[in-house]
Design a protein around this motif. Sequence first.
Motif, mmCIF file in Angstrom:
data_model
loop_
_atom_site.group_PDB
_atom_site.id
_atom_site.type_symbol
_atom_site.label_atom_id
_atom_site.label_comp_id
_atom_site.label_asym_id
_atom_site.label_seq_id
_atom_site.Cartn_x
_atom_site.Cartn_y
_atom_site.Cartn_z
ATOM 1 N N PRO A 7 9.536 -67.232 -58.269
ATOM 2 C CA PRO A 7 10.532 -68.296 -58.454
ATOM 3 C C PRO A 7 11.710 -67.925 -59.339
ATOM 4 N N VAL A 8 11.530 -66.983 -60.268
ATOM 5 C CA VAL A 8 12.618 -66.642 -61.188
ATOM 6 C C VAL A 8 13.808 -66.037 -60.455
ATOM 7 N N TRP A 9 13.561 -65.490 -59.250
ATOM 8 C CA TRP A 9 14.648 -64.872 -58.485
ATOM 9 C C TRP A 9 15.190 -65.800 -57.402
ATOM 10 N N TYR A 17 19.805 -67.252 -67.480
ATOM 11 C CA TYR A 17 19.611 -68.118 -68.639
ATOM 12 C C TYR A 17 18.527 -67.546 -69.556
ATOM 13 N N LEU A 18 17.444 -67.065 -68.964
ATOM 14 C CA LEU A 18 16.374 -66.467 -69.772
ATOM 15 C C LEU A 18 16.871 -65.243 -70.530
ATOM 16 N N LEU A 19 17.561 -64.357 -69.833
ATOM 17 C CA LEU A 19 18.054 -63.136 -70.463
ATOM 18 C C LEU A 19 19.073 -63.449 -71.557
ATOM 19 N N MET A 58 26.020 -61.870 -73.826
ATOM 20 C CA MET A 58 25.388 -63.186 -73.745
ATOM 21 C C MET A 58 26.186 -64.182 -72.914
ATOM 22 N N ALA A 59 27.461 -64.392 -73.277
ATOM 23 C CA ALA A 59 28.243 -65.436 -72.595
ATOM 24 C C ALA A 59 28.431 -65.135 -71.113
ATOM 25 N N ILE A 60 28.701 -63.884 -70.778
ATOM 26 C CA ILE A 60 28.920 -63.527 -69.370
ATOM 27 C C ILE A 60 27.659 -63.760 -68.542
ATOM 28 N N ALA A 61 26.491 -63.495 -69.108
ATOM 29 C CA ALA A 61 25.251 -63.741 -68.370
ATOM 30 C C ALA A 61 25.123 -65.210 -68.004
ATOM 31 N N VAL A 62 25.421 -66.098 -68.948
ATOM 32 C CA VAL A 62 25.337 -67.536 -68.669
ATOM 33 C C VAL A 62 26.375 -67.939 -67.629
ATOM 34 N N PHE A 368 11.343 -71.587 -75.725
ATOM 35 C CA PHE A 368 10.010 -72.189 -75.835
ATOM 36 C C PHE A 368 9.826 -73.317 -74.826
ATOM 37 N N ALA A 369 10.833 -74.166 -74.707
ATOM 38 C CA ALA A 369 10.693 -75.342 -73.855
ATOM 39 C C ALA A 369 11.001 -75.074 -72.389
ATOM 40 N N TYR A 370 11.947 -74.176 -72.126
ATOM 41 C CA TYR A 370 12.486 -74.071 -70.767
ATOM 42 C C TYR A 370 11.999 -72.842 -69.999
#
Length: 384
Positions: A7-9, A17-19, A58-62, A368-370
């Motif tokens: 599902p992650v892909w 978001y995870l990375l 970080m920002a570019i990944a999001v 932790f939550a997501y």
Amino acid sequence: MWQAQHPVWALGFRPFYLLAAAFAALSLPLWIAHYLGWLNRWPQVNVAWHMHEMVFGMAIAVIIGFLYTAGRNWTGLATPSKRHLALLAGCWLIGRLAMLLAVPTWAAVLDLAFLPLAAWPLYRVLQQSGNMRNMFLIVLLGLLSLANAVFHAGVLGLIVLAPATTVHAAILLIVIMESVIGARVIPMFTQNGVPGVLAIVHPWLNRSAVAALLLASLAWVAAAPAPLLALLCAGAACIVMARLALWQPHRTLGAPIVWILQISYAWIPVGFFLLALAALDLIPASAAWHALTVGSMAGLILGMMTRTTLGHTGRPLKTGCLELALYLLIQTAALARVAASLLTPALYQASLVLAMFCWCAAFLLFLFAYTPYLLSVRVDGREG
């Protein structure tokens, strides 16, 4: 997790978001450790690395994760998933490792590969669907790629240009992206999330705000004369704040999933007002840049990551105490980091460390939550 069918892909927001959240929580302590003198034997971890990785890491990944997800909604066409998405995530991760471990030449080659490879599939779906309304995003991603190339050219000594100059240009490009997309979605989210609130939108004011931000940004990058630069930055701040006031942010305090977007958006005019003061040498420019990055960029990132994760995993758009905590933590981090630039040297380090702890706690709470949501199939059985 590494299987293409996991599902992650399924859609871009999941891995990116995870990375991004994990990288945000790990990279800032590295930089602070270097600042405190604990990593002097690790030459790659320096102020240029910190600036670059917060924006181009970080920002570019999001941004890419969000645009892949939104792009599928806009066009009805598939954006990268499965093996293609996994390869792009791997490319991003290799870039981050290269910036930490490789010699500058290889770091540049491996880091520069990601943005063009990530932007191309988005361009293809927008082109195939005739979605010209959002094609400006491809232009902004291209300009970000160019800024990244100029950054590496400066680090390698191919051109004489301070690394901060290109990072600042990239930040301003992202702020313009935030301004355009935020003006589309925040009023809608406000009206949907807070009954009885009418968020007023004037198209002419939206255009004026983007034009003012663009003009002030160009003036800053071009090092315009201080009085003109201050006037343009202050003018942009006033126009953006006037637009924000029409969205009735004061009516959203009972809805954290909405006010986090409103408050984070408010850091844009605050940042440009601080840039105006910095242009006149009244305050350090660092205060302005951290208002735009920690306050606006990171605040909007966490607001949108929580919202899109809930929505695109089939869950209700409702937040609880944990989300409220991470929203308050990132805003506290912004206040502490901006204050650090304005306080006396004796208080600078304490405020800096406070900002780091709040920043890391916010992103760790998100993980932790997501993480369980991002690693599992949609609860409503739909694709994505």
